[in-house]
Design an enzyme around this catalytic site. Structure first.
Site, PDB file in Angstrom:
ATOM      1  N   GLY B 169      48.368  54.237  55.420  1.00 32.50           N
ATOM      2  CA  GLY B 169      48.863  55.299  54.686  1.00 32.50           C
ATOM      3  C   GLY B 169      50.026  54.882  53.676  1.00 32.50           C
ATOM      4  N   GLY B 170      51.010  55.911  53.345  1.00 28.18           N
ATOM      5  CA  GLY B 170      52.125  55.644  52.480  1.00 28.18           C
ATOM      6  C   GLY B 170      53.102  54.637  53.081  1.00 28.18           C
ATOM      7  N   GLY B 404      45.070  25.453  27.307  1.00 23.79           N
ATOM      8  CA  GLY B 404      46.487  26.486  27.665  1.00 23.79           C
ATOM      9  C   GLY B 404      46.761  26.372  29.013  1.00 23.79           C
ATOM     10  N   ALA B 405      46.048  25.668  30.050  1.00 18.12           N
ATOM     11  CA  ALA B 405      46.534  25.543  31.339  1.00 18.12           C
ATOM     12  C   ALA B 405      47.520  24.564  31.342  1.00 18.12           C
ATOM     13  CB  ALA B 405      45.333  25.166  32.214  1.00 18.12           C
TER      14      ALA B 405
END
Lengths: 661, 510
Positions: B169-170, B404-405
């Site tokens: 949960g939280g 780009g790498a």
């Protein structure tokens, strides 16, 4: 003397020959295949010539290319090493026809000894004892008994058309001989349509013992003592030694003289080996003669002080040996272990790949490592999986054996599987230490394959002590972290629990100059070691006794190995060790439900689909590794429940390919 | 007087029992240690100073006023790991299932505040069933108070979470915001909604282990950074990891005494890159041979294996390692590997850990799955992370650095301090074949010509010298001397001073 020779071989033997040639001031030419472009022998030689593709048939077996390489580089002679073209008479002819010298025996000797029947005939003629036997049609069991009586019991009876050990019967007396003969004959008739029966002396507790001989062109032939090579796995020699623990001076002399007689019968020159099989009563029988340098020649070199390669080169250059039999002295004892790239825990399956770590023990006067590889080398599938020969020498067999055990423990190899754990286990085996060898040693002592060496109290003590020492070094380093707000308890003020095989032993360690005092289980031990973090081998002494262990760090503790025994040892403070009892026992995954990838490779095909029923032996998947397609087969019948890998996937060792129900 | 002193002892003894012997036995039966036992393993022996031992909850609803345990389900305090200060909270599953009440949360907040004040890391040992339902919104408020502190502490002191039981949960969002999450196999799990809710809402049937076990979070979700076999191993390894860390963002990363020479030569690195450019090799070997004593603490080893991240030391100095792994997906960048490395780079930058980047990258992984998954933004995270990092940055290109790498992987252009290349490096816009087919479009159908052009392109760009001639590579080095070079650079860069422009915070493409 030659100015330049070519070595028509690769690997450790090529390197070993180059070493001697260099020492003699002779320049060397290496030949190499595509797979060996970066190999050690190529780097060591003065010149190198590329002779073809990786498979031996397209490179190292190409006589023409090798001879051309010799001519092109101006080499005057060719040393063939062993294997490949070393016993090929046609090659020798071609070498000589090209005006080059073959560093080895004459064509005549090679062809005569290369022929099994001819060599036996020559041996008998030269007065060499051969295994008594009879082959041919035998009228009835009475005749068989008569033949057996001439040979002497026990005898082996089999259909001569049956291959290998198939249908082999052992008879210890007349009755068994009759039975054996009748059943062998009926089998011969029904299975092969060939009634010939083969009766031969059955050798009990056979040992493989061979005589090294050395001859020159002037007619001198000497014997350099024997080597015992009984430790074999499927006819592949694994461990050799010289001298043999079994042979007495009289037998040595008799065997040596027969070997020389046989060699003289074919005008033998150069190095050669006459192999015998020896029974439990020291009767010896001729097997065959190898007309070349043997793999295991280093042990002979270590006890005679001779360099056999040097002698071969001198003899080939026409020089006399310049020695007599009286000059040959056997000093001390030497043992050799063949290091193979094969996994002893996986039925000795060959292992290929990159040697990410290769750290042999340092060579000394008593440790010799003939190697053809180096750290970072690639073990390819194309050639023999032997990567090194480790040989040790001692004044006595015991000393040579102790040196071997230490050297094996220091030998650190990673990246491929190797047989060092197996060698270590054999060396530690009491029967080996006693010298009770036979060619059945491995089959008898490891009938279900190899599952690791035997734990002893000495090994256990060594492991606990080493682990504690290592832990103390690491702990005192940890206590020197910068930025501390509190001092950390000194090593000597702490108690440790050393855990090995479910047994917890309390210990305290008191570091001293160059070592430590370990108090463990109510006893005190003096440790000395220069171990520092990062070292993969722990070397030291416990109460003066040398200890060497291979070391791998684990998340919890250390993996320590020696003599084929490998254990996880943890060293924890008592309050943590106590809590370990609450930690759940994790059962190892049942891998029989999975098809695991046996080597790193690329999935080329998956031959089944989910839900398929498969039979043992059925092809399940194909994995390509090193350009070799490996078909993975079902080990047992079953149903495929899930497919975990796809075509084109690149898998690591033990990655799951399929799951079974 | 004696009796007064004895009362303290009695009260302490009672507090130490947590939820009582029966529940302690049950915890042990599950293969788990108690909150206090865990602290004993984690910290130096006898170093723990407990705080708030006698805090109890204030709830009076649902009969809770009759049930009260000193400590209220969490053990908090400070101690040392190899002498260095650390704050710890350890949830006690034997008390109300370790559930979080208002006071339980306040105890956690108190140690976090102390840690922030003095600049010491916080280690949380999580073993909690969730919110103390009886307390309602007070419990939720407690969570939020912890969350807020996690946020403020982020980048100030290292925060480490070890999940040693349920965390649902939280509650998951506190560990989620810490720097590192370790999990224990078979006994820990994390999820926002459990299997029961999942079944009700989506009809999916799934076990706790599959939904949020250690293996799931270490392979698929990458929520966790490492999985261990049991409590003791997890805690001992947390100690090991702690020694790599600086204590806060104002301190340099620690230097531990080293037994490994800076000038150690590794000849086998000269042969690690295969002559066939399409053959992979294991980047782990390169890492282990460069760093001190071969000691590498890898993080997220089971997730996005085309990228390797982890901590190691050079001459005793902690470094963060980011490396492409040619063994997996040829070492390409994709969504998962970009995210994995980006967060690690920012972690190192936060805590002054120099970054060593080993590059063998053929580019970004193509495909609709990647494009539709947002590789543009995820790839940008890594670019952003390297670009903003001001710690010493050393890069070694071992083989491919394409397109780009190349820029992304801590290139010179992103303020790389020392950018080395091995002679086997190939720095180019793309592989030779693809490049030639674009440059010589007209000759595309002429196989011979294309082959010739490809060869020419290869001989021009399949090396580090074009990049070196432009100064994008500072030095082409022999592989065997890589360690020596890096050690020297790290020494030189000890006094590096570089600051980014003032800003409230940056806007990394999340």
């Amino acid at each position: 003397m030659f100015e330049k020779i070519l070595i028509a071989n690769r690997g450790e033997i090529a390197c070993r020959i180059i070493k001697t040639a260099k020492r003699m001031g002779i320049r060397t030419v290496a030949v190499y295949s595509d797979a060996d472009a970066d190999a050690l022998h190529v780097e060591m030689a003065d010149e190198h010539v590329h002779i073809g593709e990786a498979p031996a048939a397209q490179s190292y077996l190409l006589a023409d290319k090798i001879i051309k390489a010799a001519k092109d580089t101006g080499a005057q002679a060719i040393h063939p090493g062993f294997g490949f073209l070393s016993e090929n008479a046609k090659f020798v002819e071609a070498v000589e026809a090209a005006g080059l010298v073959f560093i080895g025996p004459t064509i005549h000797a090679i062809s005569a000894m290369g022929d099994k029947i001819e060599s036996k005939r020559l041996a008998q003629k030269a007065g060499v004892s051969t295994v008594p036997g009879y082959i041919g049609e035998i009228a009835d069991d009475d005749e068989a008994v008569k033949i057996a009586a001439d040979i002497g019991y026990p005898v082996m009876i089999k259909a001569s058309a049956g291959g290998g050990g198939k249908g082999m019967r052992i008879a210890w007396d007349e009755e068994e001989c009759r039975e054996g003969f009748l059943s062998a004959r009926s089998e011969a008739r029904s299975s092969f349509g060939d009634e010939r029966i083969f009766i031969e002396k059955y050798i009990v507790e056979p040992r493989h013992i061979e005589i090294q001989i050395l001859g020159d062109s002037q007619g001198t032939v000497l014997y350099l003592g024997e080597r015992e090579c009984s430790i074999q796995r499927r006819h592949q020699k694994v461990i050799e030694e010289a001298p043999s623990p079994f042979i007495d001076e009289a037998t040595r002399k008799a065997m040596g003289e027969q070997a020389v007689a046989l060699s003289k019968a074919v005008d033998y020159r150069s190095a050669g080996t006459v192999e015998f099989i020896v029974d439990k009563d020291r009767n010896f029988y001729f097997l065959e003669m190898n007309t070349r340098l043997q793999v295991e020649h280093p042990v002979t070199e270590m006890i005679t002080g001779l360099d056999l390669v040097e002698q071969m080169i001198k003899v080939a250059a026409g020089q006399p040996l310049g020695m007599t039999q009286e000059d040959i002295r056997l000093t001390g004892w030497a043992i050799e272990s063949r290091i193979y790239a094969e996994d002893p825990y996986r039925n000795f399956l060959p292992s290929i790949g990159r040697l990410t770590r290769y750290r042999p023990p340092a060579e000394t006067g008593s440790v010799r490592n003939d190697t053809g590889v180096f750290e970072g080398a690639e073990i390819s599938m194309y050639y023999d999986p032997m990567i090194a020969k480790l040989a040790t020498w001692g004044e006595t067999r015991e000393a040579a054996l102790a040196e071997m055990r230490t050297s094996l423990d220091q030998f650190y190899i990673r990246g491929i599987a190797h047989n060092i754990p197996f060698l270590g286990a054999v060396m530690a085996h009491p029967r080996f230490a006693e010298g009770r060898l036979s060619t059945n040693f491995i089959a008898e002592e490891y009938p279900d394959g190899f599952e690791g060496g035997v734990m002893t109290p000495e090994i256990e003590l060594a492991m606990r002590a080493a682990a504690c020492f290592i832990h103390a070094v690491e702990t005192s380093r940890d206590s020197q972290m910068p930025g501390r707000i509190a001092s950390v308890a000194a090593v000597q003020s702490r108690e440790w629990i050393i855990h090995l095989d479910d047994s917890h032993v309390s210990a305290r360690i008191y570091p001293s100059q160059g070592g430590a005092t370990l108090v463990m289980g109510g006893k005190s031990f003096e440790l000395a070691s220069d171990w520092t973090p990062g070292k993969t081998v722990f070397s030291g002494t416990i109460d003066g006794r040398p200890v060497t262990l291979e070391l791998d760090r684990l998340n919890m503790g250390y993996q320590l190995s020696t003599s084929g025994v490998s254990k996880t040892v943890t060293v924890l403070p008592p309050h943590v060790d106590r809590l370990m009892t609450h930690m759940p026992e994790k059962v190892e995954a049942d891998t029989s439900k999975f098809l695991l990838c046996p080597m790193p490779g690329l999935v080329v095909a998956i031959n089944v689909t989910e839900g398929d029923e498969v039979k043992a032996g059925q092809a399940l998947a194909v994995v390509e590794a090193m350009k070799m397609e490996n078909i993975l087969r079902a080990e047992r019948d079953g149903t495929v429940s899930a497919i975990k890998a796809g075509v084109g996937d690149s898998l690591a060792v033990d990655q799951v390919i399929l799951e079974f129900e | 007087m004696k009796e007064i002193l004895k009362e303290l002892e009695d009260r302490r003894a009672q507090a130490r029992l947590g939820g009582g012997q029966k529940r302690i036995d049950a915890q042990h039966a599950r293969g788990k240690l108690t909150a206090r036992e865990r602290i004993e393993v984690l910290l130096d022996e006898g170093s723990f100073e407990e705080m708030d031992m006698f805090v109890t909850h204030r709830c009076t609803d649902f009969g809770m006023e009759k049930m009260s345990y000193p400590g209220d389900g969490v053990v908090t305090g400070s101690g040392t790991i190899n002498g260095r200060l650390v704050y710890v909270f350890s949830q006690d599953f034997t008390v109300f299932g370790g559930s979080l009440s208002e006071t339980h949360a306040q105890k956690i907040c108190k140690v976090m505040d102390m840690a922030m004040r003095v600049g010491a890391p916080v280690i949380g040992l999580n073993d909690s069933g969730g919110a103390r339902i009886q307390e309602g919104v007070a419990s939720l408020a407690g969570y939020a108070d912890v969350f807020q502190r996690n946020v403020l502490a982020s980048g100030v002191v290292p925060q480490i979470s070890v999940i040693m039981g349920p965390c649902a949960g939280g509650a998951v969002y506190s560990p989620a915001m810490t720097d590192m999450i370790f999990m224990v196999k078979d006994s820990s799990y994390m999820f926002v909604t459990g299997p029961d809710v999942v079944k009700t809402v989506t009809n999916e049937v799934v076990t706790q282990e599959e939904l949020g076990g250690a293996i799931t979070h270490n392979t698929k979700s990458a929520v966790a950074d490492k999985a261990f076999e049991n409590d003791v191993e997890a805690l001992m390894q947390t100690r090991r990891m702690f020694d790599f860390l600086s204590l806060n963002n104002r301190e340099a990363a620690p230097v531990r005494p080293s037994f490994d020479g800076a000038d150690r030569v590794e000849l086998s690195l000269d042969s690690v890159v295969p002559s066939n450019p399409n053959k992979p090799y294991d980047m782990h070997e390169v890492i282990e041979k460069i760093v001190d004593e071969g000691d590498f603490f890898e993080l997220q080893p089971l997730h996005a294996r085309n990228m390797i991240i982890g901590l190691a030391r050079m001459e005793g100095q902690t470094v963060g390692i980011v490396a492409n792994q040619p063994m997996v997906l040829a070492g390409c960048l994709d969504i998962d590997s970009s995210k994995k490395a980006a967060r690690f780079v920012r972690f190192c930058d936060c805590f002054n850990i120099p970054i060593l980047t080993l590059v063998d990258v053929p580019g970004f992984l193509p495909g609709t799955a990647q494009e539709h998954g947002g590789i543009i933004k995820h790839g940008a995270k890594l670019l952003f992370a390297f670009g903003e990092a001001t710690v010493p940055k050393i890069t070694v290109i071992t083989r491919k650095a394409y397109g780009g790498a190349y820029d992304v992987m801590s290139s010179k252009h992103l303020r790389g301090d020392m950018n080395y290349a091995w002679p086997t490096a190939e720095i180019a816009v793309m592989g030779a074949k693809g490049a030639v087919e674009i440059i010589y479009r007209a000759e595309r159908d002429d196989a011979d010509k294309i082959a010739e052009r490809t060869k020419a392109y290869e001989s021009h760009f399949a090396n580090p010298f074009v990049a070196a001639s432009k100064g994008f590579i500072d030095e082409v080095i022999m592989p065997h001397s890589t360690r020596k070079r890096i050690c020297r650079s790290l020494q030189v860069l000890k006094t590096k001073s570089l600051e980014n422009p003032w800003k409230k915070h940056d806007n990394i493409p999340l």
